[in-house]
Enzyme design. Structure first.
Site, PDB file in Angstrom:
ATOM      1  N   PHE A  65       0.845  -1.196   0.000  1.00 19.24           N
ATOM      2  CA  PHE A  65       0.000   0.000   0.000  1.00 19.24           C
ATOM      3  C   PHE A  65       0.871   1.232   0.000  1.00 19.24           C
ATOM      4  O   PHE A  65       1.767   1.361   0.831  1.00 19.24           O
ATOM      5  CB  PHE A  65      -0.930   0.009   1.225  1.00 19.24           C
ATOM      6  CG  PHE A  65      -2.026  -1.009   1.109  1.00 19.24           C
ATOM      7  CD1 PHE A  65      -1.746  -2.360   1.257  1.00 19.24           C
ATOM      8  CD2 PHE A  65      -3.324  -0.618   0.803  1.00 19.24           C
ATOM      9  CE1 PHE A  65      -2.751  -3.311   1.111  1.00 19.24           C
ATOM     10  CE2 PHE A  65      -4.324  -1.560   0.660  1.00 19.24           C
ATOM     11  CZ  PHE A  65      -4.046  -2.912   0.816  1.00 19.24           C
ATOM     12  N   ILE A  67      -0.196   4.868   0.113  1.00 16.31           N
ATOM     13  CA  ILE A  67      -1.239   5.884   0.242  1.00 16.31           C
ATOM     14  C   ILE A  67      -0.577   7.211   0.612  1.00 16.31           C
ATOM     15  O   ILE A  67       0.358   7.236   1.417  1.00 16.31           O
ATOM     16  CB  ILE A  67      -2.258   5.470   1.338  1.00 16.31           C
ATOM     17  CG1 ILE A  67      -2.786   4.043   1.111  1.00 16.31           C
ATOM     18  CG2 ILE A  67      -3.391   6.483   1.453  1.00 16.31           C
ATOM     19  CD1 ILE A  67      -3.681   3.853  -0.071  1.00 16.31           C
ATOM     20  N   ASP A 155       4.818  -4.026   4.100  1.00 15.18           N
ATOM     21  CA  ASP A 155       4.803  -2.586   4.320  1.00 15.18           C
ATOM     22  C   ASP A 155       5.485  -1.899   3.140  1.00 15.18           C
ATOM     23  O   ASP A 155       6.324  -2.502   2.459  1.00 15.18           O
ATOM     24  CB  ASP A 155       5.622  -2.241   5.577  1.00 15.18           C
ATOM     25  CG  ASP A 155       4.772  -2.184   6.839  1.00 15.18           C
ATOM     26  OD1 ASP A 155       3.646  -2.704   6.837  1.00 15.18           O
ATOM     27  OD2 ASP A 155       5.270  -1.613   7.837  1.00 15.18           O
ATOM     28  N   ASP A 157       7.443   0.904   3.493  1.00 18.80           N
ATOM     29  CA  ASP A 157       8.691   1.562   3.894  1.00 18.80           C
ATOM     30  C   ASP A 157       9.804   0.537   4.105  1.00 18.80           C
ATOM     31  O   ASP A 157      10.423   0.474   5.166  1.00 18.80           O
ATOM     32  CB  ASP A 157       8.461   2.390   5.168  1.00 18.80           C
ATOM     33  CG  ASP A 157       7.848   1.572   6.300  1.00 18.80           C
ATOM     34  OD1 ASP A 157       7.214   0.535   6.022  1.00 18.80           O
ATOM     35  OD2 ASP A 157       8.023   1.972   7.471  1.00 18.80           O
ATOM     36  N   HIS A 177       9.357 -10.412  14.543  1.00 18.53           N
ATOM     37  CA  HIS A 177       9.619  -8.969  14.590  1.00 18.53           C
ATOM     38  C   HIS A 177      11.062  -8.714  15.016  1.00 18.53           C
ATOM     39  O   HIS A 177      11.548  -9.333  15.968  1.00 18.53           O
ATOM     40  CB  HIS A 177       8.651  -8.320  15.582  1.00 18.53           C
ATOM     41  CG  HIS A 177       8.610  -6.823  15.498  1.00 18.53           C
ATOM     42  ND1 HIS A 177       9.658  -6.036  15.908  1.00 18.53           N
ATOM     43  CD2 HIS A 177       7.647  -5.985  15.033  1.00 18.53           C
ATOM     44  CE1 HIS A 177       9.337  -4.756  15.708  1.00 18.53           C
ATOM     45  NE2 HIS A 177       8.129  -4.703  15.183  1.00 18.53           N
ATOM     46  N   GLU A 247      -1.241  -4.990  13.381  1.00 16.81           N
ATOM     47  CA  GLU A 247      -0.246  -5.938  13.891  1.00 16.81           C
ATOM     48  C   GLU A 247      -0.766  -6.690  15.125  1.00 16.81           C
ATOM     49  O   GLU A 247      -0.456  -7.876  15.318  1.00 16.81           O
ATOM     50  CB  GLU A 247       1.049  -5.188  14.231  1.00 16.81           C
ATOM     51  CG  GLU A 247       2.233  -6.074  14.526  1.00 16.81           C
ATOM     52  CD  GLU A 247       3.526  -5.268  14.590  1.00 16.81           C
ATOM     53  OE1 GLU A 247       4.236  -5.199  13.560  1.00 16.81           O
ATOM     54  OE2 GLU A 247       3.803  -4.676  15.649  1.00 16.81           O
TER      55      GLU A 247
HETATM   56  C1  2GW Z   1       1.465   5.607   8.571  1.00 16.04           C
HETATM   57  C2  2GW Z   1       1.743   6.225   9.802  1.00 16.04           C
HETATM   58  C3  2GW Z   1       1.796   7.611   9.916  1.00 16.04           C
HETATM   59  C4  2GW Z   1       1.574   8.383   8.787  1.00 16.04           C
HETATM   60  C5  2GW Z   1       1.278   7.755   7.570  1.00 16.04           C
HETATM   61  C6  2GW Z   1       1.215   6.373   7.450  1.00 16.04           C
HETATM   62  C7  2GW Z   1       0.937   5.729   6.159  1.00 16.04           C
HETATM   63  C8  2GW Z   1       1.006   4.341   6.059  1.00 16.04           C
HETATM   64  C9  2GW Z   1       0.658   6.486   4.978  1.00 16.04           C
HETATM   65  O1  2GW Z   1       0.551   7.738   4.958  1.00 16.04           O
HETATM   66  N1  2GW Z   1       0.482   5.826   3.792  1.00 16.04           N
HETATM   67  C10 2GW Z   1       0.557   4.468   3.713  1.00 16.04           C
HETATM   68  O2  2GW Z   1       0.441   3.917   2.609  1.00 16.04           O
HETATM   69  N2  2GW Z   1       0.772   3.734   4.855  1.00 16.04           N
HETATM   70  C11 2GW Z   1       0.785   2.250   4.727  1.00 16.04           C
HETATM   71  O3  2GW Z   1       0.623   1.650   5.996  1.00 16.04           O
HETATM   72  C12 2GW Z   1       2.127   1.793   4.160  1.00 16.04           C
HETATM   73  O4  2GW Z   1       1.936   0.624   3.386  1.00 16.04           O
HETATM   74  C13 2GW Z   1       2.887   1.483   5.433  1.00 16.04           C
HETATM   75  O5  2GW Z   1       3.996   0.633   5.245  1.00 16.04           O
HETATM   76  C14 2GW Z   1       1.793   0.880   6.299  1.00 16.04           C
HETATM   77  C15 2GW Z   1       2.065   0.902   7.821  1.00 16.04           C
HETATM   78  O6  2GW Z   1       2.537   2.163   8.193  1.00 16.04           O
HETATM   79  P1  2GW Z   1       4.060   2.352   8.613  1.00 16.04           P
HETATM   80  O7  2GW Z   1       4.911   1.477   7.770  1.00 16.04           O
HETATM   81  O8  2GW Z   1       4.399   3.798   8.577  1.00 16.04           O
HETATM   82  O9  2GW Z   1       4.064   1.884  10.116  1.00 16.04           O
HETATM   83  P2  2GW Z   1       5.217   1.022  10.890  1.00 16.04           P
HETATM   84  O10 2GW Z   1       6.436   0.877  10.063  1.00 16.04           O
HETATM   85  O11 2GW Z   1       5.354   1.581  12.256  1.00 16.04           O
HETATM   86  O12 2GW Z   1       4.492  -0.366  10.902  1.00 16.04           O
HETATM   87  C16 2GW Z   1       4.187  -1.287  11.898  1.00 16.04           C
HETATM   88  O13 2GW Z   1       3.003  -0.949  12.625  1.00 16.04           O
HETATM   89  C17 2GW Z   1       1.844  -0.733  11.797  1.00 16.04           C
HETATM   90  C18 2GW Z   1       0.668  -0.437  12.691  1.00 16.04           C
HETATM   91  O14 2GW Z   1       0.921   0.643  13.542  1.00 16.04           O
HETATM   92  C19 2GW Z   1       1.547  -1.937  10.909  1.00 16.04           C
HETATM   93  O15 2GW Z   1       1.132  -3.043  11.687  1.00 16.04           O
HETATM   94  C20 2GW Z   1       2.794  -2.312  10.131  1.00 16.04           C
HETATM   95  O16 2GW Z   1       2.544  -3.491   9.385  1.00 16.04           O
HETATM   96  C21 2GW Z   1       3.951  -2.550  11.087  1.00 16.04           C
HETATM   97  O17 2GW Z   1       5.129  -2.860  10.344  1.00 16.04           O
HETATM   98 MN    MN Z   2       6.492   0.085   8.099  1.00 18.00          MN
END
Ligand code: 2GW
Ligand code: MN
Length: 297
Positions: A65, A67, A155, A157, A177, A247
């Site tokens: 994703f 977004i 994800d 990132d 993790h 998660e």
């Molecule tokens: C997410 C947080 C804050 C601001 C924006 C976003 C965001 C996330 C966005 O603007 N656009 C978007 O496409 N995303 C999608 O959501 C993208 O695919 C991203 O990888 C995913 C999860 O957000 P992320 O990667 O910033 O959060 P992490 O790296 O802290 O991820 C862990 O925790 C998440 C839940 O809080 C999920 O469970 C994720 O799978 C975990 O790795």
């Molecule tokens: Mn992430």
């Protein structure tokens, strides 16, 4: 397509005999108590696995994703996937985005396709993250089931830094993790409020699984995402949201629906300097967000 129904017959291959008295790794757990393999470097022979999966003409979907501003991650993710992800196999990239115009132009190898799926974005980032479960579920039924055998859901990132191949494929898999693979149950950041559908008591839990890479057969992923989405909606009705969003629901699912394979933290690492003694390959690593300044969580 079911693993057991496939009729695989290998050709002559030369390789070192597996030694019943000498495990390939003695520093890490290689199998769960329910006999699911835990995938660590050194524990598998990719040539044997590739020969088997090539015979089955396996097709793999990678869902991601992107977004809002997260479209910036697509170029590094897809470019490194071309180098390291399922090389030699048939791959469909499914990018869910609200900004199709920002998709980078990337040259793909033969047998690999990029499918851009336009989806709405949610205001709250928590919803952006959690609603992935619903969208993967819906597209599994509608589309993925006709196009691929396995799904790998990741994800945005993240980038590939080393090989990620068919060794990860199984009916349903989760990933250790990077921050909790050596932790005790009470240290797992599971949801601890009984009011939440994601609740896990401190005396339960096998591993803490990352939300950033999971997968399985399309059917396996459909069941998983359907469960997570339902539990999330139940919580929404009760005005509660699990501590780590999708998660947390994923960890609840894996507690009572044990994964058939578990990927080691090699598949969810961070680009820490140097190579560790246990993590020998940094296969799939996260990109630090403070470096990119695109997110203010
Ligand atoms: C997410 C947080 C804050 C601001 C924006 C976003 C965001 C996330 C966005 O603007 N656009 C978007 O496409 N995303 C999608 O959501 C993208 O695919 C991203 O990888 C995913 C999860 O957000 P992320 O990667 O910033 O959060 P992490 O790296 O802290 O991820 C862990 O925790 C998440 C839940 O809080 C999920 O469970 C994720 O799978 C975990 O790795
Ligand atoms: Mn992430």
């Amino acid at each position: 397509r079911m693993e057991l129904l496939e009729d695989v017959s290998l050709k002559r291959m030369l390789y070192e005999k597996p030694d019943t008295l000498k495990p390939p790794r003695t520093d890490v757990l290689l199998v769960t108590p329910w006999l699911a393999p835990i995938v660590w470097d050194g524990s598998f022979n990719i040539d044997i696995l590739n020969a088997q999966f090539h015979q089955r003409h396996v097709r793999i979907g990678l869902t991601v994703f992107a977004i809002k501003k997260y479209t910036v991650f697509m170029k590094p993710l897809l470019e490194t996937a071309e180098k390291f992800f399922m090389v030699g196999h048939k791959v469909n990239y499914y990018v869910f985005t609200d900004r199709a115009k920002e998709m980078p132009n990337i040259t793909l190898a033969d047998g690999r396709q990029l499918e851009v799926l336009e989806v709405p974005s949610y205001k709250r980032w928590q919803d952006v993250s959690m609603r992935r479960m619903e969208m993967i579920r819906d597209h599994s039924r509608k589309r993925f089931i006709n196009e691929v055998d396995y799904l790998v859901c990741v994800d945005a990132d993240m980038k590939f830094m080393d090989e990620v191949g068919v060794e990860i494929l199984s009916d349903v898999f989760g990933t250790l993790h990077r921050a909790f693979w050596g932790a005790s149950r009470t240290q797992f950041p599971n949801e601890r409020r009984k009011a939440s559908a994601a609740y896990i008591p401190p005396d339960e839990g096998d591993f803490y699984y990352s939300g950033s890479i999971f997968g399985g057969t399309v059917e396996g992923v459909h069941k998983l995402t359907n469960f997570c989405h339902h539990e999330m909606l139940t919580d929404k009705e009760n005005n509660i949201e699990a501590i780590w969003h999708d998660e947390s629901y994923l960890n609840k699912y894996f507690l009572y629906h044990k994964p058939t394979k578990v990927l080691s933290a090699e598949y969810h690492w961070e680009n820490y300097p140097g190579v560790g003694t246990i993590i020998k390959k940094k296969r799939f690593v996260l990109i630090r967000k403070n470096d990119t300044a695109i997110r203010n969580k």
